[in-house]
Design a protein around this motif. Sequence first.
Motif, PDB file in Angstrom:
ATOM      1  N   GLU A 258       0.776  -1.014  -0.144  1.00  6.15           N
ATOM      2  CA  GLU A 258       0.157  -0.028  -0.049  1.00  6.15           C
ATOM      3  C   GLU A 258       0.907   1.367  -0.006  1.00  6.15           C
ATOM      4  OE1 GLU A 258      -3.441   2.165   2.577  1.00  6.15           O
ATOM      5  OE2 GLU A 258      -2.979   0.319   3.206  1.00  6.15           O
ATOM      6  N   VAL A 259       0.368   2.412  -0.649  1.00  6.15           N
ATOM      7  CA  VAL A 259       0.987   3.652  -0.601  1.00  6.15           C
ATOM      8  C   VAL A 259       0.895   4.514   0.557  1.00  6.15           C
ATOM      9  CG1 VAL A 259       1.319   5.725  -1.846  1.00  6.15           C
ATOM     10  CG2 VAL A 259       1.194   3.659  -3.385  1.00  6.15           C
ATOM     11  N   VAL A 260       1.941   4.765   1.161  1.00  5.01           N
ATOM     12  CA  VAL A 260       1.769   5.785   2.556  1.00  5.01           C
ATOM     13  C   VAL A 260       2.405   7.004   1.968  1.00  5.01           C
ATOM     14  CG1 VAL A 260       2.772   6.095   4.757  1.00  5.01           C
ATOM     15  CG2 VAL A 260       2.150   3.868   3.982  1.00  5.01           C
ATOM     16  N   ARG A 261       1.418   8.045   2.157  1.00  3.43           N
ATOM     17  CA  ARG A 261       1.908   9.454   1.826  1.00  3.43           C
ATOM     18  C   ARG A 261       2.519  10.074   2.984  1.00  3.43           C
ATOM     19  NH1 ARG A 261      -3.995  11.235   1.195  1.00  3.43           N
ATOM     20  NH2 ARG A 261      -4.204  10.214   3.017  1.00  3.43           N
TER      21      ARG A 261
ATOM     22  N   ASN B  38      -4.608   9.251  16.551  1.00  3.07           N
ATOM     23  CA  ASN B  38      -5.122   7.887  16.596  1.00  3.07           C
ATOM     24  C   ASN B  38      -4.604   7.038  15.333  1.00  3.07           C
ATOM     25  OD1 ASN B  38      -6.803   8.517  18.847  1.00  3.07           O
ATOM     26  ND2 ASN B  38      -8.196   9.601  17.613  1.00  3.07           N
ATOM     27  N   SER B  39      -3.818   7.324  14.746  1.00  2.00           N
ATOM     28  CA  SER B  39      -3.320   6.476  13.627  1.00  2.00           C
ATOM     29  C   SER B  39      -2.425   5.254  14.030  1.00  2.00           C
ATOM     30  CB  SER B  39      -2.059   7.272  12.562  1.00  2.00           C
ATOM     31  OG  SER B  39      -1.523   6.534  12.050  1.00  2.00           O
ATOM     32  N   THR B  40      -3.226   4.147  13.906  1.00  2.00           N
ATOM     33  CA  THR B  40      -2.403   2.850  14.415  1.00  2.00           C
ATOM     34  C   THR B  40      -1.117   2.443  13.532  1.00  2.00           C
ATOM     35  OG1 THR B  40      -3.842   1.654  12.905  1.00  2.00           O
ATOM     36  CG2 THR B  40      -4.524   1.931  15.290  1.00  2.00           C
ATOM     37  N   LEU B  41      -0.798   3.417  12.773  1.00  2.20           N
ATOM     38  CA  LEU B  41       0.397   3.081  11.857  1.00  2.20           C
ATOM     39  C   LEU B  41       1.532   3.398  12.664  1.00  2.20           C
ATOM     40  CD1 LEU B  41       2.002   2.590   9.098  1.00  2.20           C
ATOM     41  CD2 LEU B  41       1.436   4.973   8.361  1.00  2.20           C
ATOM     42  N   ARG B  42       1.449   4.322  13.752  1.00  2.00           N
ATOM     43  CA  ARG B  42       2.411   4.595  14.650  1.00  2.00           C
ATOM     44  C   ARG B  42       3.187   3.642  15.353  1.00  2.00           C
ATOM     45  NH1 ARG B  42       1.668   8.337  20.071  1.00  2.00           N
ATOM     46  NH2 ARG B  42       0.218   6.706  20.438  1.00  2.00           N
ATOM     47  N   LYS B  43       2.231   2.465  15.774  1.00  2.00           N
ATOM     48  CA  LYS B  43       2.537   1.566  16.533  1.00  2.00           C
ATOM     49  C   LYS B  43       3.800   0.527  15.621  1.00  2.00           C
ATOM     50  CE  LYS B  43       1.029  -2.696  19.137  1.00  2.00           C
ATOM     51  NZ  LYS B  43       1.864  -3.760  18.581  1.00  2.00           N
ATOM     52  N   ARG B  44       3.325   0.270  14.576  1.00  2.00           N
ATOM     53  CA  ARG B  44       4.142  -0.546  13.802  1.00  2.00           C
ATOM     54  C   ARG B  44       5.574   0.289  13.474  1.00  2.00           C
ATOM     55  NH1 ARG B  44       5.187  -4.474  12.722  1.00  2.00           N
ATOM     56  NH2 ARG B  44       5.350  -4.659  10.380  1.00  2.00           N
ATOM     57  N   VAL B  45       5.436   1.601  13.194  1.00  2.00           N
ATOM     58  CA  VAL B  45       6.809   2.463  13.147  1.00  2.00           C
ATOM     59  C   VAL B  45       7.613   2.323  14.265  1.00  2.00           C
ATOM     60  CG1 VAL B  45       7.478   4.805  12.751  1.00  2.00           C
ATOM     61  CG2 VAL B  45       5.736   4.042  11.318  1.00  2.00           C
ATOM     62  N   ASN B  46       6.969   2.339  15.395  1.00  2.17           N
ATOM     63  CA  ASN B  46       7.814   2.437  16.754  1.00  2.17           C
ATOM     64  C   ASN B  46       8.415   1.150  16.885  1.00  2.17           C
ATOM     65  OD1 ASN B  46       7.230   5.074  17.737  1.00  2.17           O
ATOM     66  ND2 ASN B  46       5.571   4.649  18.608  1.00  2.17           N
ATOM     67  N   GLU B  47       7.630  -0.083  16.394  1.00  2.00           N
ATOM     68  CA  GLU B  47       8.253  -1.191  16.744  1.00  2.00           C
ATOM     69  C   GLU B  47       9.670  -1.333  15.854  1.00  2.00           C
ATOM     70  OE1 GLU B  47       5.408  -3.992  15.604  1.00  2.00           O
ATOM     71  OE2 GLU B  47       4.059  -3.690  17.220  1.00  2.00           O
ATOM     72  N   GLU B  48       9.515  -0.673  14.595  1.00  4.69           N
ATOM     73  CA  GLU B  48      10.709  -0.666  13.544  1.00  4.69           C
ATOM     74  C   GLU B  48      11.794   0.275  14.015  1.00  4.69           C
ATOM     75  OE1 GLU B  48      10.973  -3.234  11.648  1.00  4.69           O
ATOM     76  OE2 GLU B  48       8.874  -3.942  12.040  1.00  4.69           O
TER      77      GLU B  48
ATOM     78  N   LYS C 126      -3.882  15.071   4.168  1.00  2.93           N
ATOM     79  CA  LYS C 126      -3.288  14.907   2.835  1.00  2.93           C
ATOM     80  C   LYS C 126      -1.957  14.093   2.815  1.00  2.93           C
ATOM     81  CE  LYS C 126      -5.402  19.464   1.520  1.00  2.93           C
ATOM     82  NZ  LYS C 126      -4.797  20.773   0.981  1.00  2.93           N
ATOM     83  N   ALA C 127      -1.822  13.601   4.071  1.00  7.20           N
ATOM     84  CA  ALA C 127      -0.339  12.862   4.236  1.00  7.20           C
ATOM     85  C   ALA C 127      -0.803  11.954   5.279  1.00  7.20           C
ATOM     86  CB  ALA C 127       0.868  13.677   4.393  1.00  7.20           C
ATOM     87  N   ASP C 128      -0.267  10.795   5.433  1.00  8.52           N
ATOM     88  CA  ASP C 128      -0.254   9.645   6.471  1.00  8.52           C
ATOM     89  C   ASP C 128       0.613   9.991   7.694  1.00  8.52           C
ATOM     90  OD1 ASP C 128      -2.043   8.061   5.293  1.00  8.52           O
ATOM     91  OD2 ASP C 128      -0.682   7.709   3.883  1.00  8.52           O
ATOM     92  N   LEU C 129       1.750  10.764   7.369  1.00 12.17           N
ATOM     93  CA  LEU C 129       2.843  10.840   8.354  1.00 12.17           C
ATOM     94  C   LEU C 129       3.682  12.173   7.805  1.00 12.17           C
ATOM     95  CD1 LEU C 129       5.766   9.486   7.687  1.00 12.17           C
ATOM     96  CD2 LEU C 129       4.217   7.590   8.014  1.00 12.17           C
ATOM     97  N   ALA C 130       4.596  12.784   8.613  1.00 12.09           N
ATOM     98  CA  ALA C 130       5.354  13.686   8.250  1.00 12.09           C
ATOM     99  C   ALA C 130       6.936  13.364   9.112  1.00 12.09           C
ATOM    100  CB  ALA C 130       4.893  15.124   8.662  1.00 12.09           C
ATOM    101  N   ILE C 131       7.814  13.374   8.418  1.00 15.19           N
ATOM    102  CA  ILE C 131       9.229  13.188   8.948  1.00 15.19           C
ATOM    103  C   ILE C 131      10.163  14.308   8.269  1.00 15.19           C
ATOM    104  CG2 ILE C 131       9.603  11.298   6.934  1.00 15.19           C
ATOM    105  CD1 ILE C 131      11.180   9.832   9.192  1.00 15.19           C
ATOM    106  N   SER C 132      11.209  14.546   8.958  1.00 15.82           N
ATOM    107  CA  SER C 132      12.119  15.629   8.461  1.00 15.82           C
ATOM    108  C   SER C 132      12.801  15.836   9.713  1.00 15.82           C
ATOM    109  CB  SER C 132      11.632  16.991   8.035  1.00 15.82           C
ATOM    110  OG  SER C 132      12.586  17.802   7.468  1.00 15.82           O
ATOM    111  N   ALA C 133      12.706  16.807  10.346  1.00 18.06           N
ATOM    112  CA  ALA C 133      13.406  17.286  11.775  1.00 18.06           C
ATOM    113  C   ALA C 133      12.544  17.960  12.450  1.00 18.06           C
ATOM    114  CB  ALA C 133      14.740  18.222  11.592  1.00 18.06           C
ATOM    115  N   ILE C 134      11.212  17.399  12.957  1.00 22.20           N
ATOM    116  CA  ILE C 134      10.182  17.913  13.503  1.00 22.20           C
ATOM    117  C   ILE C 134      10.639  17.798  15.148  1.00 22.20           C
ATOM    118  CG2 ILE C 134       7.981  17.817  13.685  1.00 22.20           C
ATOM    119  CD1 ILE C 134       7.769  16.306  11.190  1.00 22.20           C
ATOM    120  N   SER C 135      10.541  18.903  15.694  1.00 21.63           N
ATOM    121  CA  SER C 135      10.714  18.756  17.277  1.00 21.63           C
ATOM    122  C   SER C 135       9.500  18.306  18.064  1.00 21.63           C
ATOM    123  CB  SER C 135      10.937  20.194  17.882  1.00 21.63           C
ATOM    124  OG  SER C 135      12.227  20.302  17.493  1.00 21.63           O
TER     125      SER C 135
END
Length: 355
Positions: A23-26, A321-331, A81-90
């Motif tokens: 699946e595509v994650v934005r 409430n995004s459950t995608l966070r749990k999988r990301v934290n595990e990895e 408009k996106a599922d998550l954001a990553i860069s340098a976010i405090s």
Amino acid sequence: MAALPLADAWAADGDASVPKTGEVVRVATRVLPPFVMDERGKLNGFSIELWERIAERIGVTTEYVVRPNVTELLSTVRDGKADLAISAISITAQREAQFDFSHPMYDSGLAILVQVGAQHQSFMDIVIQWSTQLLPAMGLGFILVMIPAHLIWFIERRGESDLPVHRSYYPGIVLAAYWVATLMGGQADPMPTRRASRVVAVIGIYVGLVFVAYFTAYATSMLTVQQLKSGISSPSDLIGKTVASVEGSTAAKYLATLRVDTLVFPTVAEAIASTESGKTSAVVYDSPVLRYFASHDGRGRMKLAGPTFREEKYGIAFKQNSTLRKRVNEELLRLREDGTYGDMQVRWFGTEDNS
């Protein structure tokens, strides 16, 4: 019945927020070296490599959405408009109230960037900076010249005198003041013949010696202190100066609490350019970003002033409430445990002390 793959099983339970394999994650991001860099249209950097390793492990495809600043970056996630954001976010309390964050992905802090050589001040800069102390001293010197000058003029104006004193007050007092000033410097000639004038002259010589020694020692000590101490080496040194930062950043908010005169810019590149051009005295922003610039594009022109302060932690931002966070934290935890994170840390920052 055959067991479904884990991700498909979750999806079958009706949790549409968990991506299925393929699946595509934005992913919203912004260019901010060394975390995110645009190399001929291809994104690279520490944050990009970290996410792509996570994406590979959870079996999703990435679609990047590039935004110019952190405000729009987070808005993209908040608006769906996106599922998550990553860069340098405090990670801050205010942001935590609006988003869900991953475990910290990088330990950071704020730093101060200045021009190389901007810390050294000329003597005139020091005179202006310390005028509140120098002007009274110069005023005292003026009084110490004018009092004996009036006495000398009053005594020597009557009759013939060897001193260059005119009978009228002007230019007589000017000539007398000039003679007294040169007397204090040990260069007066000729000396007076009247006893009263000689007494004034002797007193003037000793007073002049004391004053010149005091003034010289005072000015020299100020010059020495300014040469030994940088103009900016800590946040307290920013007060009274115009400082550049980035709009919506934690650095800009921190400067506001100090009541520092701050110019905010849409990007860190524009903030740095304002300091390079002399419009601002320094840039305050995320330490790893400024350190990377100082050692790469700004090498020889810009440098960090003082140590990192006000520690912060970067995280990956999700919609609440995004459950995608749990999988990301595990990895994220697995990447640290198997040494992959440490290898990335060394490759991008040269150290492995970020925990």
